[in-house]
Design a protein around this motif. Structure first.
Motif, PDB file in Angstrom:
ATOM      1  N   SER A  54       0.826  -1.217   0.000  1.00 31.77           N
ATOM      2  CA  SER A  54       0.000   0.000   0.000  1.00 31.77           C
ATOM      3  C   SER A  54       0.860   1.268   0.000  1.00 31.77           C
ATOM      4  O   SER A  54       0.328   2.366   0.112  1.00 31.77           O
ATOM      5  CB  SER A  54      -0.952   0.000   1.207  1.00 31.77           C
ATOM      6  OG  SER A  54      -0.237  -0.195   2.416  1.00 31.77           O
ATOM      7  N   ARG A 100      -5.435  -6.940   1.190  1.00 31.22           N
ATOM      8  CA  ARG A 100      -4.535  -7.473   2.223  1.00 31.22           C
ATOM      9  C   ARG A 100      -3.320  -8.204   1.656  1.00 31.22           C
ATOM     10  O   ARG A 100      -2.252  -8.157   2.228  1.00 31.22           O
ATOM     11  CB  ARG A 100      -5.319  -8.412   3.152  1.00 31.22           C
ATOM     12  CG  ARG A 100      -4.467  -8.949   4.305  1.00 31.22           C
ATOM     13  CD  ARG A 100      -5.226  -9.082   5.570  1.00 31.22           C
ATOM     14  NE  ARG A 100      -4.404  -9.635   6.633  1.00 31.22           N
ATOM     15  CZ  ARG A 100      -3.728  -8.914   7.515  1.00 31.22           C
ATOM     16  NH1 ARG A 100      -3.780  -7.608   7.479  1.00 31.22           N
ATOM     17  NH2 ARG A 100      -3.018  -9.502   8.459  1.00 31.22           N
ATOM     18  N   GLY A 107     -13.334   2.861   3.517  1.00 33.12           N
ATOM     19  CA  GLY A 107     -12.575   2.773   4.764  1.00 33.12           C
ATOM     20  C   GLY A 107     -11.594   3.928   4.851  1.00 33.12           C
ATOM     21  O   GLY A 107     -10.941   4.287   3.861  1.00 33.12           O
ATOM     22  N   PHE A 134      -5.941   2.592   8.041  1.00 37.19           N
ATOM     23  CA  PHE A 134      -4.597   2.509   7.468  1.00 37.19           C
ATOM     24  C   PHE A 134      -4.631   2.170   5.978  1.00 37.19           C
ATOM     25  O   PHE A 134      -3.997   2.846   5.168  1.00 37.19           O
ATOM     26  CB  PHE A 134      -3.762   1.473   8.221  1.00 37.19           C
ATOM     27  CG  PHE A 134      -3.310   1.978   9.562  1.00 37.19           C
ATOM     28  CD1 PHE A 134      -2.258   2.870   9.645  1.00 37.19           C
ATOM     29  CD2 PHE A 134      -3.943   1.583  10.720  1.00 37.19           C
ATOM     30  CE1 PHE A 134      -1.842   3.367  10.868  1.00 37.19           C
ATOM     31  CE2 PHE A 134      -3.533   2.065  11.951  1.00 37.19           C
ATOM     32  CZ  PHE A 134      -2.480   2.956  12.031  1.00 37.19           C
ATOM     33  N   GLY A 138      -7.209   2.293   3.816  1.00 35.23           N
ATOM     34  CA  GLY A 138      -7.941   3.301   3.040  1.00 35.23           C
ATOM     35  C   GLY A 138      -7.095   4.538   2.791  1.00 35.23           C
ATOM     36  O   GLY A 138      -6.972   5.000   1.644  1.00 35.23           O
ATOM     37  N   GLU A 147     -16.308   7.473   9.614  1.00 38.56           N
ATOM     38  CA  GLU A 147     -15.810   8.514  10.521  1.00 38.56           C
ATOM     39  C   GLU A 147     -15.936   9.889   9.856  1.00 38.56           C
ATOM     40  O   GLU A 147     -16.191   9.985   8.667  1.00 38.56           O
ATOM     41  CB  GLU A 147     -14.335   8.253  10.874  1.00 38.56           C
ATOM     42  CG  GLU A 147     -14.074   6.976  11.650  1.00 38.56           C
ATOM     43  CD  GLU A 147     -13.797   5.785  10.754  1.00 38.56           C
ATOM     44  OE1 GLU A 147     -13.701   5.970   9.522  1.00 38.56           O
ATOM     45  OE2 GLU A 147     -13.718   4.638  11.267  1.00 38.56           O
ATOM     46  N   ARG A 192      -9.625   7.493  13.982  1.00 35.44           N
ATOM     47  CA  ARG A 192      -9.478   6.625  15.169  1.00 35.44           C
ATOM     48  C   ARG A 192      -8.052   6.662  15.724  1.00 35.44           C
ATOM     49  O   ARG A 192      -7.760   6.017  16.725  1.00 35.44           O
ATOM     50  CB  ARG A 192      -9.817   5.172  14.812  1.00 35.44           C
ATOM     51  CG  ARG A 192     -11.262   5.008  14.406  1.00 35.44           C
ATOM     52  CD  ARG A 192     -11.538   3.546  14.151  1.00 35.44           C
ATOM     53  NE  ARG A 192     -12.828   3.372  13.508  1.00 35.44           N
ATOM     54  CZ  ARG A 192     -13.375   2.200  13.262  1.00 35.44           C
ATOM     55  NH1 ARG A 192     -12.729   1.097  13.591  1.00 35.44           N
ATOM     56  NH2 ARG A 192     -14.547   2.119  12.685  1.00 35.44           N
ATOM     57  N   HIS A 252       0.764  -4.595  13.219  1.00 41.21           N
ATOM     58  CA  HIS A 252       1.746  -3.839  12.455  1.00 41.21           C
ATOM     59  C   HIS A 252       3.006  -4.670  12.230  1.00 41.21           C
ATOM     60  O   HIS A 252       3.299  -5.597  12.982  1.00 41.21           O
ATOM     61  CB  HIS A 252       2.114  -2.545  13.176  1.00 41.21           C
ATOM     62  CG  HIS A 252       0.981  -1.579  13.303  1.00 41.21           C
ATOM     63  ND1 HIS A 252       0.469  -0.887  12.239  1.00 41.21           N
ATOM     64  CD2 HIS A 252       0.249  -1.211  14.387  1.00 41.21           C
ATOM     65  CE1 HIS A 252      -0.529  -0.122  12.646  1.00 41.21           C
ATOM     66  NE2 HIS A 252      -0.685  -0.298  13.942  1.00 41.21           N
TER      67      HIS A 252
HETATM   68  P1  NAD Z   1      -8.191  -0.124  10.187  1.00 43.11           P
HETATM   69  O1  NAD Z   1      -8.625  -0.694  11.483  1.00 43.11           O
HETATM   70  O2  NAD Z   1      -7.028   0.787  10.163  1.00 43.11           O
HETATM   71  O3  NAD Z   1      -9.397   0.697   9.557  1.00 43.11           O
HETATM   72  C1  NAD Z   1     -10.687   0.163   9.494  1.00 43.11           C
HETATM   73  C2  NAD Z   1     -11.585   1.182   8.863  1.00 43.11           C
HETATM   74  O4  NAD Z   1     -12.694   0.499   8.305  1.00 43.11           O
HETATM   75  C3  NAD Z   1     -12.247   2.206   9.758  1.00 43.11           C
HETATM   76  O5  NAD Z   1     -11.442   3.282  10.092  1.00 43.11           O
HETATM   77  C4  NAD Z   1     -13.431   2.622   8.916  1.00 43.11           C
HETATM   78  O6  NAD Z   1     -13.125   3.757   8.153  1.00 43.11           O
HETATM   79  C5  NAD Z   1     -13.651   1.452   7.992  1.00 43.11           C
HETATM   80  N1  NAD Z   1     -14.995   0.877   8.144  1.00 43.11           N
HETATM   81  C6  NAD Z   1     -15.482   0.084   9.124  1.00 43.11           C
HETATM   82  N2  NAD Z   1     -16.765  -0.223   8.870  1.00 43.11           N
HETATM   83  C7  NAD Z   1     -17.097   0.395   7.707  1.00 43.11           C
HETATM   84  C8  NAD Z   1     -18.260   0.468   6.933  1.00 43.11           C
HETATM   85  N3  NAD Z   1     -19.381  -0.156   7.298  1.00 43.11           N
HETATM   86  N4  NAD Z   1     -18.235   1.211   5.786  1.00 43.11           N
HETATM   87  C9  NAD Z   1     -17.109   1.829   5.393  1.00 43.11           C
HETATM   88  N5  NAD Z   1     -15.979   1.787   6.097  1.00 43.11           N
HETATM   89  C10 NAD Z   1     -15.974   1.077   7.238  1.00 43.11           C
HETATM   90  O7  NAD Z   1      -7.995  -1.375   9.226  1.00 43.11           O
HETATM   91  P2  NAD Z   1      -7.481  -1.441   7.701  1.00 43.11           P
HETATM   92  O8  NAD Z   1      -7.258  -0.097   7.167  1.00 43.11           O
HETATM   93  O9  NAD Z   1      -8.437  -2.339   7.004  1.00 43.11           O
HETATM   94  O10 NAD Z   1      -6.101  -2.181   7.829  1.00 43.11           O
HETATM   95  C11 NAD Z   1      -6.072  -3.585   8.065  1.00 43.11           C
HETATM   96  C12 NAD Z   1      -4.920  -3.950   8.921  1.00 43.11           C
HETATM   97  O11 NAD Z   1      -3.687  -3.719   8.303  1.00 43.11           O
HETATM   98  C13 NAD Z   1      -4.900  -3.182  10.206  1.00 43.11           C
HETATM   99  O12 NAD Z   1      -4.589  -4.102  11.169  1.00 43.11           O
HETATM  100  C14 NAD Z   1      -3.777  -2.203  10.056  1.00 43.11           C
HETATM  101  O13 NAD Z   1      -3.152  -1.933  11.309  1.00 43.11           O
HETATM  102  C15 NAD Z   1      -2.850  -2.916   9.126  1.00 43.11           C
HETATM  103  N6  NAD Z   1      -2.159  -1.941   8.290  1.00 43.11           N
HETATM  104  C16 NAD Z   1      -1.189  -1.191   8.877  1.00 43.11           C
HETATM  105  C17 NAD Z   1      -0.535  -0.238   8.137  1.00 43.11           C
HETATM  106  C18 NAD Z   1       0.537   0.570   8.782  1.00 43.11           C
HETATM  107  O14 NAD Z   1       1.005   0.221   9.871  1.00 43.11           O
HETATM  108  N7  NAD Z   1       0.949   1.666   8.157  1.00 43.11           N
HETATM  109  C19 NAD Z   1      -0.867  -0.034   6.814  1.00 43.11           C
HETATM  110  C20 NAD Z   1      -1.861  -0.805   6.235  1.00 43.11           C
HETATM  111  C21 NAD Z   1      -2.504  -1.768   6.998  1.00 43.11           C
END
Ligand code: NAD
Length: 394
Positions: A50, A124, A146, A149, A151, A171, A177, A288
């Motif tokens: 990403s 993912r 979303g 992270f 999104g 949000e 968050r 992470h």
């Molecule tokens: P996240 O928990 O960061 O975000 C989830 C998001 O889902 C929420 O903020 C919200 O905007 C959205 N959401 C929830 N319900 C929804 C709905 N009904 N309609 C629309 N949006 C909705 O999870 P993620 O972005 O999916 O990331 C997945 C995992 O990968 C996480 O564990 C994250 O920590 C990890 N990740 C980390 C990084 C990093 O460390 N830079 C980068 C990418 C992914």
């Protein structure tokens, strides 16, 4: 039925699993290791999917390296049953593996909309990256669902590749968050300046396809048409095997400080593992890269006979266009927040405090300060905005 014995059996093929193999081999050069991985790819780094791969870093650079470590890789296979008493694990092709020490590094599964699965890429894996990359070679319009992270990073990545992007999330702003409200507001206007349309405080009501296009209807009735739809709705820890084997499960697989589950010969590490962290004084599960790497390696060393307590407070980082940061600890905007900007929203440090004690630090465009931030959290001293002003800078 084929029975295969290995001293070490690694269930999963992500970053934690790969790090565990390196950890084992630091201690035990000969013990037989097998890795069973549902994905058809050997272990790779997930963060570039990403970030860096959309900024010109070559695809080949993501692969991790188990060459020479003498590991039996079973790709495209899934462990479907685990018997902790008999110390056997069975895969979906009918193979049965026996083990002395087993690691659960099963990670998490993306949350999905149960009603409409159609054309949404729940982002993912490397296959998801390839799918989105291919769509982006032909299409111009993308919807990102979303504002977490995935999104925030994927929307920026697509926009940087000259795609038109619309974001939809519940949000009121990007990263709401994690970041405090003024920074979220800044990010909203920053993303809009970059040409991204934000549908804040909304979710998806339905999707349908029209030819090659996907039409998303939002909860407010807006219709958006796109060549590709990608979603990051969070993940659910993949605890199915652990639960089926009777291991203790509570928001992930519960591990002790040596990373053992409730069965002393079964370890867990990475996104799936729920561990106690003394620095923030609570049980936690961290999704992470740094946690996957350090916890995986620690689990591997312990499986090979060492007794290292996992006391690490993991850091994480993100890239959003030309903005970037490292962060450590608990980043929850509901905590007391102290902002210490050198240049508002461009460079500074944000502290998150509970009962006056620093629990998390966001190093916004401030580099090389993770150790200082971790130390500050560990000191556990009472602070105010006065005592924190200028405390950390690069
Ligand atoms: P996240 O928990 O960061 O975000 C989830 C998001 O889902 C929420 O903020 C919200 O905007 C959205 N959401 C929830 N319900 C929804 C709905 N009904 N309609 C629309 N949006 C909705 O999870 P993620 O972005 O999916 O990331 C997945 C995992 O990968 C996480 O564990 C994250 O920590 C990890 N990740 C980390 C990084 C990093 O460390 N830079 C980068 C990418 C992914």
């Amino acid at each position: 039925m084929i029975m295969k014995h290995h001293k070490y059996l690694i269930v999963g093929g992500g970053m934690a699993a790969d790090s565990a193999i390196h950890g084992i081999r630091q201690i035990d050069q000969d013990g037989a290791i097998a890795m069973i991985c549902e994905e058809r790819h050997p272990p790779y780094d997930r963060p570039p999917l990403s970030k860096a791969l959309w900024k010109g870093t070559p695809y080949e650079s993501i692969w991790r390296n188990e060459h020479g470590l003498n590991v039996a890789l079973h790709l495209g296979k899934k462990i479907v049953a685990l018997d902790a008493k008999k110390k056997t694990a069975s895969d979906d092709a009918g193979n049965v593996y026996t083990y002395e020490k087993l690691l659960l590094a099963t990670g998490g599964r993306p949350r999905r909309f149960p009603e409409f699965d159609g054309n949404i890429i729940y982002y993912r894996t490397v296959d998801d990256y390839r799918k989105l990359r291919e769509l982006s070679e032909h299409g111009q319009d993308f919807i990102v669902i979303g504002g977490g992270f995935i999104g925030s990073e994927i929307a920026a990545a697509l926009a940087m590749n000259n795609k038109r992007v619309a974001m939809v999330f519940p949000e009121n702003g990007i990263g709401a968050r994690v970041y405090p409200a003024p920074l979220v507001e800044f990010l909203n206007s920053y993303y809009r300046e970059k040409g991204i349309t934000l549908h804040t405080s909304e979710t998806v009501a339905s999707t349908r396809t029209e030819g090659a296009k996907t039409i998303v209807t939002t909860s407010n009735g807006a219709e958006i048409s796109a060549d590709g739809v990608v979603a990051g709705l969070g993940i659910q820890p993949d605890t199915e095997l652990a639960a089926q084997a009777g291991l203790s499960v509570d928001n992930g697989v519960v591990v002790d400080e040596l990373l053992r589950t409730s069965d002393p010969d079964i370890y867990a590490a990475g996104d799936v593992a729920n561990f106690y962290n003394s620095l923030v004084d609570k049980r936690t599960r961290v999704e992470h890269e740094d946690n996957a790497n350090v916890m995986g390696e620690t689990a591997g060393r312990n499986m090979a006979g060492e007794s290292n307590a996992y006391l690490h407070l993991p850091f994480f980082y993100s890239d959003l266009f030309d903005l970037g940061y490292e962060a450590v600890g608990e980043l929850d905007p509901r905590l007391e927040v102290v902002e210490d900007w050198q240049e508002p929203f461009r460079k500074g440090v944000i502290y998150y405090l509970r009962d006056g004690r620093v629990r998390g630090v966001l190093l916004w465009n401030t580099w090389g300060q993770v150790a200082a931030a971790t130390e500050l959290i560990g000191e556990n001293a009472v602070h105010t905005s006065e005592t924190l002003a200028g405390r950390i800078s690069d």
